[in-house]
Scaffold this motif. Sequence first.
Motif, PDB file in Angstrom:
ATOM      1  N   ASP A 145       0.740  -1.214   0.124  1.00  0.00           N
ATOM      2  CA  ASP A 145       0.000   0.152  -0.226  1.00  0.00           C
ATOM      3  C   ASP A 145       0.785   1.239   0.003  1.00  0.00           C
ATOM      4  OD1 ASP A 145      -2.387  -1.527  -0.058  1.00  0.00           O
ATOM      5  OD2 ASP A 145      -2.625  -1.262   2.094  1.00  0.00           O
ATOM      6  N   TYR A 146       1.776   1.385   0.779  1.00  0.00           N
ATOM      7  CA  TYR A 146       2.634   2.431   0.762  1.00  0.00           C
ATOM      8  C   TYR A 146       3.396   2.580  -0.484  1.00  0.00           C
ATOM      9  CZ  TYR A 146       2.654   2.842   5.733  1.00  0.00           C
ATOM     10  OH  TYR A 146       2.144   3.111   7.184  1.00  0.00           O
ATOM     11  N   LEU A 147       3.901   1.598  -0.983  1.00  0.00           N
ATOM     12  CA  LEU A 147       4.588   1.658  -2.574  1.00  0.00           C
ATOM     13  C   LEU A 147       3.471   2.050  -3.467  1.00  0.00           C
ATOM     14  CD1 LEU A 147       6.891  -1.618  -2.517  1.00  0.00           C
ATOM     15  CD2 LEU A 147       7.520   0.851  -2.338  1.00  0.00           C
ATOM     16  N   LYS A 148       2.315   1.683  -3.399  1.00  0.00           N
ATOM     17  CA  LYS A 148       1.133   2.263  -4.314  1.00  0.00           C
ATOM     18  C   LYS A 148       0.944   3.756  -3.977  1.00  0.00           C
ATOM     19  CE  LYS A 148      -2.921   0.140  -4.816  1.00  0.00           C
ATOM     20  NZ  LYS A 148      -4.125  -0.432  -4.687  1.00  0.00           N
ATOM     21  N   ILE A 149       1.221   4.179  -2.987  1.00  0.00           N
ATOM     22  CA  ILE A 149       0.782   5.745  -2.603  1.00  0.00           C
ATOM     23  C   ILE A 149       2.183   6.332  -3.021  1.00  0.00           C
ATOM     24  CG2 ILE A 149       0.544   7.351  -0.698  1.00  0.00           C
ATOM     25  CD1 ILE A 149      -1.048   5.119   0.738  1.00  0.00           C
ATOM     26  N   PHE A 150       3.325   5.741  -2.911  1.00  0.00           N
ATOM     27  CA  PHE A 150       4.503   6.383  -3.299  1.00  0.00           C
ATOM     28  C   PHE A 150       4.419   6.363  -4.785  1.00  0.00           C
ATOM     29  CE2 PHE A 150       9.068   5.423  -4.766  1.00  0.00           C
ATOM     30  CZ  PHE A 150       9.550   6.294  -3.907  1.00  0.00           C
ATOM     31  N   ASN A 151       4.018   5.567  -5.568  1.00  0.00           N
ATOM     32  CA  ASN A 151       4.142   5.593  -6.956  1.00  0.00           C
ATOM     33  C   ASN A 151       3.189   6.905  -7.506  1.00  0.00           C
ATOM     34  OD1 ASN A 151       6.266   3.846  -7.551  1.00  0.00           O
ATOM     35  ND2 ASN A 151       4.831   2.131  -7.297  1.00  0.00           N
ATOM     36  N   GLN A 152       2.018   6.625  -6.756  1.00  0.00           N
ATOM     37  CA  GLN A 152       1.128   7.746  -7.201  1.00  0.00           C
ATOM     38  C   GLN A 152       1.598   9.226  -7.012  1.00  0.00           C
ATOM     39  OE1 GLN A 152      -2.189   6.575  -4.733  1.00  0.00           O
ATOM     40  NE2 GLN A 152      -3.238   5.013  -6.366  1.00  0.00           N
ATOM     41  N   GLY A 153       2.161   9.372  -5.802  1.00  0.00           N
ATOM     42  CA  GLY A 153       2.909  10.582  -5.529  1.00  0.00           C
ATOM     43  C   GLY A 153       3.906  10.991  -6.631  1.00  0.00           C
ATOM     44  N   HIS A 154       4.885   9.964  -7.274  1.00  0.00           N
ATOM     45  CA  HIS A 154       5.641  10.399  -8.035  1.00  0.00           C
ATOM     46  C   HIS A 154       5.038  10.909  -9.177  1.00  0.00           C
ATOM     47  CE1 HIS A 154       9.794   9.888  -6.732  1.00  0.00           C
ATOM     48  NE2 HIS A 154       9.148   8.942  -6.029  1.00  0.00           N
ATOM     49  N   MET A 155       3.942  10.263  -9.818  1.00  0.00           N
ATOM     50  CA  MET A 155       2.994  10.590 -10.941  1.00  0.00           C
ATOM     51  C   MET A 155       2.544  11.868 -10.510  1.00  0.00           C
ATOM     52  SD  MET A 155       1.093   6.929 -12.275  1.00  0.00           S
ATOM     53  CE  MET A 155      -0.058   6.997 -10.895  1.00  0.00           C
ATOM     54  N   THR A 156       1.914  12.359  -9.383  1.00  0.00           N
ATOM     55  CA  THR A 156       1.471  13.748  -9.137  1.00  0.00           C
ATOM     56  C   THR A 156       2.598  14.583  -9.337  1.00  0.00           C
ATOM     57  OG1 THR A 156      -0.109  12.717  -7.827  1.00  0.00           O
ATOM     58  CG2 THR A 156       0.462  15.078  -7.327  1.00  0.00           C
ATOM     59  N   GLN A 157       3.935  14.270  -8.580  1.00  0.00           N
ATOM     60  CA  GLN A 157       4.907  15.297  -8.626  1.00  0.00           C
ATOM     61  C   GLN A 157       5.410  15.616 -10.350  1.00  0.00           C
ATOM     62  OE1 GLN A 157       8.555  14.427  -6.408  1.00  0.00           O
ATOM     63  NE2 GLN A 157       7.172  13.050  -5.270  1.00  0.00           N
ATOM     64  N   THR A 158       5.238  14.495 -11.117  1.00  0.00           N
ATOM     65  CA  THR A 158       5.557  14.735 -12.557  1.00  0.00           C
ATOM     66  C   THR A 158       4.644  15.585 -13.256  1.00  0.00           C
ATOM     67  OG1 THR A 158       6.622  12.424 -12.639  1.00  0.00           O
ATOM     68  CG2 THR A 158       5.874  13.590 -14.825  1.00  0.00           C
ATOM     69  N   ASP A 159       3.426  15.774 -13.005  1.00  0.00           N
ATOM     70  CA  ASP A 159       2.438  16.262 -13.480  1.00  0.00           C
ATOM     71  C   ASP A 159       2.517  17.598 -13.018  1.00  0.00           C
ATOM     72  OD1 ASP A 159       1.169  14.038 -14.488  1.00  0.00           O
ATOM     73  OD2 ASP A 159      -0.322  13.868 -13.312  1.00  0.00           O
ATOM     74  N   LEU A 160       2.891  17.985 -11.827  1.00  0.00           N
ATOM     75  CA  LEU A 160       3.246  19.243 -11.157  1.00  0.00           C
ATOM     76  C   LEU A 160       4.204  19.969 -12.053  1.00  0.00           C
ATOM     77  CD1 LEU A 160       2.222  18.645  -7.331  1.00  0.00           C
ATOM     78  CD2 LEU A 160       0.883  20.053  -8.937  1.00  0.00           C
TER      79      LEU A 160
END
Length: 85
Positions: free
Chosen positions: A36-51
């Motif tokens: 679960d943490y790794l899923k959230i971690f990956n989602q955060g990286h996608m958000t960072q890329t978008d930002l």
Amino acid sequence: MNDQERLTDFLCSEKKMSANYDAYAAECVSTNLRDDYLKIFNQGHMTQTDLFKLAQAKGWYQVEQAPANKVSQAYTKFSNQQPSN
């Protein structure tokens, strides 16, 4: 707070949260919780890329090209390192 400051704040917050989730996942005993943490971690990286892309598109986050000799030096330095046991 203007749009540029808000976007910068969002990006900094995402970076910090990703660092935290990375640490949590690395030190987690439960496989399910770690996943679960790794899923959230990956989602955060996608958000960072978008930002990051949005900030770049608006001209608020400019990245300078590294000189070729610096890239070569870094490559040489890190490619010669051996993992410690």
